[in-house]
Design a protein around this motif. Structure first.
Motif, mmCIF file in Angstrom:
data_model
loop_
_atom_site.group_PDB
_atom_site.id
_atom_site.type_symbol
_atom_site.label_atom_id
_atom_site.label_comp_id
_atom_site.label_asym_id
_atom_site.label_seq_id
_atom_site.Cartn_x
_atom_site.Cartn_y
_atom_site.Cartn_z
ATOM 1 N N LEU C 37 0.863 -1.180 0.000
ATOM 2 C CA LEU C 37 0.000 0.000 0.000
ATOM 3 C C LEU C 37 0.897 1.227 0.000
ATOM 4 N N TYR C 38 0.511 2.230 -0.786
ATOM 5 C CA TYR C 38 1.338 3.432 -0.934
ATOM 6 C C TYR C 38 0.437 4.655 -0.941
ATOM 7 N N VAL C 39 0.739 5.620 -0.068
ATOM 8 C CA VAL C 39 -0.084 6.828 0.011
ATOM 9 C C VAL C 39 0.566 7.953 -0.810
ATOM 10 N N GLN C 40 -0.224 8.575 -1.678
ATOM 11 C CA GLN C 40 0.331 9.562 -2.617
ATOM 12 C C GLN C 40 0.308 10.987 -2.049
ATOM 13 N N HIS C 41 0.616 11.118 -0.776
ATOM 14 C CA HIS C 41 0.545 12.423 -0.114
ATOM 15 C C HIS C 41 1.741 12.608 0.803
ATOM 16 N N THR C 42 2.017 13.859 1.160
ATOM 17 C CA THR C 42 3.212 14.158 1.954
ATOM 18 C C THR C 42 2.875 14.560 3.396
#
Lengths: 130, 130, 130
Positions: C37-42
């Motif tokens: 799982l990878y979150v596209q936010h910082t």
């Protein structure tokens, strides 16, 4: 497998490597999967964070230095870089990023950084696509 | 898939598992790819860091204990191990390490550790190679 | 590849997504491997931790807020969310979890959480199985 050599200039520094990683993915020719970056050192890490405003990396290093100071904590490790080892473990030694149709699925504000905590040095990052 | 049982002896301890992981990779017969270790617990983590000087793990646990104390923070979780849960999340529940020609690509000073934050216990680590 | 949209309601919140991830794995039909799982936010991260007692996420956010306060640290980033960027890097932007016979190998007390540090917002999480 590819090897990226990354040069840091200061003791603590976030060195952006996004463009090199994108290029290395393109060179691999792979279209779908995950890209893994792994740093072969114990006083440096890897992270994904904002690459638009240089104050974001600056604030990150500032906070980490405040919470995990180099001196005065009763550290015993003789190299005087226990802070760097701890920061490396907290940030982590690898990042895993998916890609699709040959493009890295970074969000709009995301860049990839080598986190140097005991530089300046040349660091080695392994890249694998799967 | 392989399962590694790891025994900790103290409440907080970094238990090195490098040799067992190398052996498990060799047993798998895989030559190229990434090795993933995953800990099936919420008060323990996994990390890669220096395995030469035992003061490095000691300093790490000391710093984490200072910043995230077990008591006195107003924690509400009744098990009195919220500190351990938090450390586990910061260190992370998995490590991903590339390998090449059957050899784990650890750097010269790198070892693999189970990070015990609420032991001593037997912990279970899943290993997958891809 | 699947995309999960995750809605947070508060500035800081751990949003559990375990059931959605299990369903997405089932939908993929894959039987053996690792799920990323990878979150596209910082200013958001992903973690695995206890999902039984809501005081565990509460204590985690409380500790992080104490050690990494939003204000008063001399942060320079003009968005006033440097704390969120730092927490995101410490927690990490991805989780990697093995699965076997189509079932995610979560431990008995483990759940998967999106860690919101600058919400409420809709966040995007990429899921890949390999």
């Amino acid at each position: 497998m590819q090897v990226l050599k990354v040069r840091s200039r200061q003791r603590e520094e976030l060195v952006e490597i996004t463009d090199r990683v994108k290029q290395a993915l393109e060179d691999s020719g792979e279209q779908e999967g995950v890209l893994v970056l792994y740093v072969q050192h114990t006083t440096a890490g890897l992270t994904v964070n904002e690459n638009a405003d240089p104050d974001v990396p600056r604030d990150m290093l500032h906070l980490l230095r405040t919470v995990i100071p180099q001196h005065g904590m009763g550290f015993r490790h003789g190299e005087e870089n226990s802070d760097a080892h701890i920061k490396a473990t907290l940030v982590g030694s690898s990042v895993t990023i998916p890609f699709h149709e040959g493009k890295l699925l970074l969000g709009r504000w995301q860049g990839v950084f080598l986190c140097e905590f005991d530089g300046g040095r040349e660091r080695q990052v392994i890249m694998i696509v799967k």
